[in-house]
Design an enzyme around this catalytic site. Structure first.
Site, PDB file in Angstrom:
ATOM      1  CG  ASP A   1     -21.780 -11.784   7.899  1.00  0.00           C
ATOM      2  OD1 ASP A   1     -22.105 -11.102   8.961  1.00  0.00           O
ATOM      3  OD2 ASP A   1     -22.444 -12.260   7.024  1.00  0.00           O
TER       4      ASP A   1
ATOM      5  CG  ASN B   1     -25.409 -10.092  10.800  1.00  0.00           C
ATOM      6  OD1 ASN B   1     -24.573 -10.302   9.828  1.00  0.00           O
ATOM      7  ND2 ASN B   1     -25.951  -9.197  11.253  1.00  0.00           N
TER       8      ASN B   1
ATOM      9  CG  ASP C   1     -25.664  -8.740   7.190  1.00  0.00           C
ATOM     10  OD1 ASP C   1     -24.328  -9.183   7.241  1.00  0.00           O
ATOM     11  OD2 ASP C   1     -25.884  -7.699   7.822  1.00  0.00           O
TER      12      ASP C   1
ATOM     13  CG  ASP D   1     -21.105  -7.798  11.449  1.00  0.00           C
ATOM     14  OD1 ASP D   1     -19.939  -8.475  12.156  1.00  0.00           O
ATOM     15  OD2 ASP D   1     -21.873  -8.612  11.221  1.00  0.00           O
TER      16      ASP D   1
ATOM     17  CG  ASP E   1     -10.763   5.933   6.950  1.00  0.00           C
ATOM     18  OD1 ASP E   1     -10.641   7.072   6.423  1.00  0.00           O
ATOM     19  OD2 ASP E   1     -10.272   5.010   6.117  1.00  0.00           O
TER      20      ASP E   1
ATOM     21  CG  ASP F   1     -11.184   9.693   2.742  1.00  0.00           C
ATOM     22  OD1 ASP F   1     -10.646   8.718   1.966  1.00  0.00           O
ATOM     23  OD2 ASP F   1     -11.967  10.365   2.088  1.00  0.00           O
TER      24      ASP F   1
ATOM     25  CD  GLU G   1      -7.091   9.306   0.494  1.00  0.00           C
ATOM     26  OE1 GLU G   1      -7.109   8.587  -0.451  1.00  0.00           O
ATOM     27  OE2 GLU G   1      -8.072   9.984   0.854  1.00  0.00           O
TER      28      GLU G   1
ATOM     29  CG  HIS H   1      -9.677   1.402   1.569  1.00  0.00           C
ATOM     30  ND1 HIS H   1      -8.499   2.046   2.082  1.00  0.00           N
ATOM     31  CD2 HIS H   1     -10.323   2.410   0.974  1.00  0.00           C
ATOM     32  CE1 HIS H   1      -8.537   3.485   2.195  1.00  0.00           C
ATOM     33  NE2 HIS H   1      -9.697   3.576   1.281  1.00  0.00           N
ATOM     34  CG  ASP H   2      -8.863   3.863  -2.252  1.00  0.00           C
ATOM     35  OD1 ASP H   2     -10.093   3.390  -2.282  1.00  0.00           O
ATOM     36  OD2 ASP H   2      -8.757   4.874  -1.639  1.00  0.00           O
TER      37      ASP H   2
END
Length: 563
Positions: free
Chosen positions: A21, A23, A25, A29, A98, A199, A256, A331-332
């Site tokens: 990150d 910034n 928040d 990003d 992706d 995907d 995928e 990520h899964d």
């Protein structure tokens, strides 16, 4: 051998919301990714695969796209993207996007128009059906629990969503939809991106007539999954995409494609098929599934023998016919060291051993962010700390069925997708150096011990071991193109294999457990003076390759000239 740059590359996967990150928040990003390019370049990776960054309401962390040609505001702007792409290219690195072509967000302008009336020109951009016997058009089940059908009161018809109700499936039977998707893919290629991970691409075609799946009491059991996975017309559509768009660019493509074996995979990646460079296979990701139909949550201990069978089959069938994409985490999936190694007592050696395992196989290696520093699963105490829609749906479903809370949470701790989605642990400062604000999901509490800053400083760290593996791959073609051969097939603890290219041969020895088995060198490999390329333990002068007592999770790779 058919050399290609994407065969010789190492890919690093970034889940942008959790990477860095810039910034404060709480969301990772594009500028955050730019700030860490030096780190990735030093690691030695060639390609960065960035999970979806398109404009999205973010119901499924960006896999619900509302505008294919814009950037989600939390990630930045298109100018930020252009700068990121330029910075990567100036470093000799490539960017793989992706891309979700199976579905969009329910907030995509196409779907907003499609649902507005039955005679809207874009109605047929999505899959709409009338009720059947007062209910959904068929009995197919969604990946995220419940029916794939959602009744829309505006027109009193159902639309199909294989994932969440916020992700309506596109209608790939509509040639206008196909043309628009082709135009969008080419738009990104003209911007200079170097490839795509497609995907859920195996699901773009559904069974003709949308028939019910048969329940186990039927004469033939047909799972709903078989009604929308890897159907023949998928290949026609991918060849069309290739011939009209992808062929004209020197890019990397990976699909995928769950639910298939290596022979079926050749339909996607076989030489001359004009479809994809490689696919992600899921057979080894299902090793711990209690049954083929049990899904993610019901698990059993996984078997090394079965792992050998699965990986060996993919290595053998695709050799000189297609190409593998090798990975242990994404990520899964849960963190690889927590799933296949020992994240309590032998985290460092087991993480190094697992890295050795998949980097020495034939195929392109994919490193998931944090894997190179040995990040582990997380165990949040409350469901309120989780963010993954699949995890929360599972929790609600099991609670309503009366399953005890502790049993549900145990399954979530083991298999939730959020295990891989906690923020990247950069240093031992507040929030692991990921953000100066409040992170969108909590940082794993072990960031004081496990973080990139300390790993970079420690020459014996997992990070530097990954760096060595990548350097070896660039130095020795046998690591990229050598033919796989399994050794000690029935050994319960040791996974050993060779890779052979012309007169060079690799010998890879892996102890997958905390015990200390003895590796006996097969007689056909005796002789010569093997050169040790890499090991995750310091070596003793007494080491004898002929009869070698392995330490817990030990890994060794030797290079030998064939006699």
């Amino acid at each position: 051998m058919n050399p290609k740059w994407w065969k010789e590359s190492v890919v690093y996967q970034i889940y942008p919301i959790s990477f860095m990150d810039s910034n404060g928040d709480g969301y990772g990003d594009l500028r955050g990714i730019r700030s860490k390019l030096d780190y990735l370049q030093e690691l030695g990776v060639d390609v960065i695969w960035v999970c979806p960054i398109y404009k999205s309401p973010n119901h499924d962390n960006g896999y619900d796209i509302s505008d294919y040609c814009d950037i989600m505001k939390e990630f930045g702007t298109m100018d930020d993207f252009d700068r990121l792409l330029s910075d990567m290219h100036s470093r000799g690195m490539k960017l793989m996007m992706d891309l979700v072509l199976n579905h969009t967000s329910h907030q995509h302008p196409w779907f907003i128009e499609s649902r507005s009336s039955k005679d809207n020109p874009k109605r047929d951009y999505y899959i709409w059906k009338k009720a059947k016997n007062g209910g959904p058009p068929n009995n197919w089940e969604s990946y995220f629990s419940g029916s794939v059908w959602e009744l829309d009161p505006q027109t009193d018809e159902y639309y199909l969503h294989l994932y969440s109700k916020y992700q309506p499936d596109l209608n790939w039977e509509n040639p206008v939809v196909i043309d628009k998707l082709h135009e969008m893919v080419e738009w990104w290629l003209k911007k200079g991106v170097d490839g795509f991970r497609f995907d859920a691409i195996a699901h773009i075609v559904k069974a003709e007539g949308y028939p019910d799946a048969l329940n186990p009491s039927g004469a033939k059991t047909v799972r709903a999954y078989e009604m929308f996975s890897n159907l023949e017309d998928v290949h026609t559509l991918l060849q069309n995409l290739h011939d009209k768009v992808l062929y004209y660019y020197d890019i990397m493509t990976v699909g995928e494609t769950s639910g298939l074996g290596p022979e079926q995979a050749l339909n996607y990646v076989g030489d001359g098929r004009r479809e994809l460079n490689m696919t992600f296979q899921f057979e080894h990701m299902n090793l711990d599934a209690a049954s083929p139909a049990s899904g993610r949550w019901d698990t059993v201990p996984w078997s090394l023998h079965e792992l050998k069978q699965i990986m060996g089959n993919w290595q053998t069938v695709l050799h000189n016919r297609g190409w593998n994409a090798n990975y242990l985490c994404n990520h899964d999936q849960p963190r690889s060291v927590s799933r296949f190694g020992d994240d309590l007592f032998y985290r460092i050696p087991s993480a190094k051993m697992l890295a050795t395992f998949y980097h020495m196989l034939e195929g392109t290696p994919y490193i998931y962010q944090g894997e190179e520093i040995g990040m582990t699963n997380v165990a949040f105490e409350s469901i309120d700390d989780y963010r993954d829609v699949e995890t929360m749906n599972y929790y609600e479903e099991k609670r309503s069925s009366g399953v005890p809370e502790e049993q549900i949470m145990a399954a979530i701790h083991k298999k939730s997708r959020d295990n891989a989605r906690t923020p990247m642990q950069w240093d031992d400062g507040d929030e692991g150096g990921f953000t100066t604000g409040t992170p969108w999901i909590e940082v794993n509490s072990n960031y004081m011990e496990i973080n990139a800053a300390s790993a970079v400083k420690d020459p014996d760290s997992i990070y530097h071991y990954y760096k060595q593996l990548i350097q070896l791959r660039k130095k020795h073609q046998v690591i990229v193109y050598g033919e796989y051969g399994l050794l000690l097939e029935d050994h319960p603890e040791i996974y050993a294999y060779t890779r052979t290219l012309e007169d060079q041969q690799l010998l890879v020895i892996l102890n997958f457990y905390a015990r200390e088995p003895v590796f006996e060198l097969p007689s056909e490999l005796a002789g010569g003076k093997p050169q040790l390329l890499i090991s995750n333990y310091p070596l003793s002068k007494e080491d004898d390759l002929g009869s070698l007592k392995l330490r817990p999770f030990e890994a060794r790779v030797y290079l030998r000239q064939q006699v």
